[in-house]
Design a protein around this motif. Structure first.
Motif, mmCIF file in Angstrom:
data_model
loop_
_atom_site.group_PDB
_atom_site.id
_atom_site.type_symbol
_atom_site.label_atom_id
_atom_site.label_comp_id
_atom_site.label_asym_id
_atom_site.label_seq_id
_atom_site.Cartn_x
_atom_site.Cartn_y
_atom_site.Cartn_z
ATOM 1 N N SER A 1 -12.836 28.122 -36.451
ATOM 2 C CA SER A 1 -13.107 27.770 -37.848
ATOM 3 C C SER A 1 -11.865 27.956 -38.709
ATOM 4 C CB SER A 1 -14.256 28.617 -38.389
ATOM 5 O OG SER A 1 -15.473 28.301 -37.754
ATOM 6 N N GLN B 1 -9.791 24.889 -40.633
ATOM 7 C CA GLN B 1 -9.514 24.843 -42.071
ATOM 8 C C GLN B 1 -8.049 24.528 -42.333
ATOM 9 O OE1 GLN B 1 -10.885 28.409 -44.041
ATOM 10 N NE2 GLN B 1 -12.956 28.230 -43.221
ATOM 11 N N GLU C 1 -15.311 22.546 -41.938
ATOM 12 C CA GLU C 1 -15.793 23.666 -41.129
ATOM 13 C C GLU C 1 -17.264 23.516 -40.763
ATOM 14 O OE1 GLU C 1 -16.156 28.566 -41.327
ATOM 15 O OE2 GLU C 1 -15.372 27.413 -43.050
#
Length: 222
Positions: free
Chosen positions: A146, A150, A156
């Motif tokens: 995640s 980003q 996400e």
């Protein structure tokens, strides 16, 4: 020293120098130049024929790879560049190498199928390799994936939805059997037309020599 002995000494010195230079050459396979176009390769030496060929187009090339494999990293872009030059086009199919008793490999298969479900597996290929091999990210961990996503501008929520989707779970579970179907025991491996397989471990020159063998096998399968 007579006029007869001088040429003899010079010849002996030249022979000694030649022997020294030969001894200083890089070991075979470390920096070998790729084979010339049209070179002939031998079945069972630079490539093998699958015992049970997989139905496929003669112009389909399947790459079995692993994101945490240095050879897979080195081969990925040259193989794509080669495919882009082909006319008629060549289709490259990617299959993540996975063994059920290797959680790390199963994890990276999940990373691949997650990105593939979002339509990002091809465009993000080099970014994933760079993160895993050069920056030592463990993208098999959801939190790390995640955070990395980003930084890449990937949504996400969409990423995690794909990561947890039943479709991705099914693809991951099927990955080991898919690898076995292509009779692959090392990665990366490249299968041409569902019939012939080569890899940096049997191609002359290692990674550098793999694409010329693939090119030869494409013409052969055609």
């Amino acid at each position: 020293m007579t006029s007869f002995t001088k040429p003899l000494v010079r010849a002996m010195a030249a022979l000694a120098l030649t022997s020294t230079l030969i001894g200083l050459q890089a070991p075979a396979g470390t920096a070998a130049a790729p084979p010339i176009a049209g070179a002939q390769y031998v079945q069972g030496v630079q490539y093998v024929q699958l015992q049970h060929p997989v139905p496929a187009s003669p112009r389909e090339v399947t790459e079995i790879f692993w994101y945490n494999c240095p050879h897979s990293y080195l081969l990925a872009q040259p193989l794509r560049d080669w495919a882009a030059r082909q006319n008629p086009p060549v289709t490259i199919r990617h299959i993540p190498a996975a063994w059920p008793d290797r959680p790390d490999m199963m994890g990276y298969a999940r990373v691949y199928y997650t990105l593939d479900r979002l339509g990002l597996a091809d465009s993000m290929e080099q970014a994933v390799f760079h993160a895993v091999r050069d920056e030592h990210w463990d993208l098999t961990q959801p939190d790390a994936l995640s955070e990395w996503a980003q930084l890449q501008g990937i949504d996400e929520q969409q990423l995690m939805d794909a990561w947890n989707s039943p479709e991705v779970q099914q693809e991951v579970q099927a990955a080991p059997a898919l690898r076995e179907r292509y009779e692959v025991h090392e990665m990366p491996s490249v299968i041409i037309g569902g019939t012939y397989r080569t890899s940096p471990f049997i191609a002359p020159g290692g990674v550098q020599g793999t694409v010329p063998v693939v090119d030869y096998l494409l013409r052969r399968s055609r």
